[in-house]
Design an enzyme around this catalytic site. Sequence first.
Site, mmCIF file in Angstrom:
data_model
loop_
_atom_site.group_PDB
_atom_site.id
_atom_site.type_symbol
_atom_site.label_atom_id
_atom_site.label_comp_id
_atom_site.label_asym_id
_atom_site.label_seq_id
_atom_site.Cartn_x
_atom_site.Cartn_y
_atom_site.Cartn_z
ATOM 1 N N ASN A 83 -12.557 4.065 -22.156
ATOM 2 C CA ASN A 83 -13.034 2.905 -22.502
ATOM 3 C C ASN A 83 -14.670 3.038 -22.109
ATOM 4 O OD1 ASN A 83 -13.376 0.250 -23.822
ATOM 5 N ND2 ASN A 83 -13.173 -0.563 -21.704
ATOM 6 N N HIS A 90 -17.594 0.393 -21.001
ATOM 7 C CA HIS A 90 -18.145 -0.928 -20.779
ATOM 8 C C HIS A 90 -19.553 -1.248 -20.054
ATOM 9 C CE1 HIS A 90 -17.183 -5.089 -19.290
ATOM 10 N NE2 HIS A 90 -17.878 -4.497 -18.207
HETATM 11 C C1 GRF Z 1 -20.145 -2.059 -25.969
HETATM 12 O O1 GRF Z 1 -21.130 -2.767 -25.375
HETATM 13 C C2 GRF Z 1 -19.021 -1.474 -25.203
HETATM 14 O O2 GRF Z 1 -19.491 -1.117 -23.955
HETATM 15 C C3 GRF Z 1 -18.235 -2.788 -25.041
HETATM 16 O O3 GRF Z 1 -18.061 -3.321 -26.394
HETATM 17 C C4 GRF Z 1 -19.266 -3.121 -26.986
HETATM 18 C C5 GRF Z 1 -19.030 -2.656 -28.432
HETATM 19 O O4 GRF Z 1 -20.203 -2.375 -29.252
HETATM 20 N N1 GRF Z 1 -16.863 -2.345 -24.552
HETATM 21 P P1 GRF Z 1 -19.929 -1.527 -30.704
HETATM 22 O O5 GRF Z 1 -18.809 -2.045 -31.031
HETATM 23 O O6 GRF Z 1 -19.395 -0.149 -30.244
HETATM 24 O O7 GRF Z 1 -21.261 -1.541 -31.342
#
Ligand code: GRF
Length: 217
Positions: A122, A124
Site C-alpha cells: 500500500n 500512504h
Molecule cells: C493517495 O494519496 C494514496 O497515498 C492514498 O490514497 C490516495 C490515492 O490517490 N492511499 P489515487 O487514487 O491513486 O489518485
Amino acid sequence: MKIFKPIPASIIMAKISIAVLASGRGSNFQAIIDGIKNGEVNCEIKILITDNPDAKAIERAKKSGIKYEVVERSKFKTREEMDLKIKQILDSNNVELVVLAGYMRLLKAKELFDVYRNRIINIHPSLLPKYPGVDAQKQAFEAGEKISGLTIHFVNEELDAGPIIYQEKVDISNCKSIGEVSEKILKREHEAYRKVVNSFSKGKYVIKDKKATFVIY
Ligand code: GRF
C-alpha cells in the site's frame, strides 16, 4: 524473523503479475500503467479490482485495455466474504503482487492473508507511523508539520501498520493549503510507487522488526 516468501526463479525473469485495488481517482494506478508503457516497470497488470462502480480508476483501466472487476461491499453479508471474493479473483488471475492504490477498505480475511501476506503493498501519504488513516495530508498540515512525506508498506490486518518498505520525506513548509500538500506528496508518490512495484521483479524483501529490507537475487 519472518522471511518474505521468495519469488521462484522462473518468475524473476518474467514480468511480475499484479492486481491493483483502487476505490477512486486512481492516479497511482495510472502512474504504474504509464511506467509499464515506458519500460520503467517490469510487470503486467492482470486486473483492477474496485469496490466503487463510479471509480475513475475504471475509466483508466478501460482506456488501457486492462480487465476490471467491481466488488461492492453491499453485495456481501460480511467483510470477510467480500475479501474471499477478492482472493478468488486474485487466485484465478495468478496474481503475484497485490498493489493497493487508494483502496479505502481494510483487508481482513484470514484466508486472504494466508496466501497473500507480504505480497500486498500500500502507499500512504504520510511518514508512518505518523498520521495513519484518512486525511493524512490534512492531519500533517493542521499539525503545522514542515516535513511530511509518503510511506510504502506491506499490508497486514491493522490500518497502515504493516512492515515499511520505503519512505520519502517531502518538504511541505511552503504549502499554503491541504490541497497543495496533497499535490506535492502525490507527485512523489507516483514515482516512488513505480520504483517499488518494479523492485519486486528484481529481488525480494526480508522482513524483520516491522521493516522490510530489499535483497537482490
Ligand atoms: C493517495 O494519496 C494514496 O497515498 C492514498 O490514497 C490516495 C490515492 O490517490 N492511499 P489515487 O487514487 O491513486 O489518485
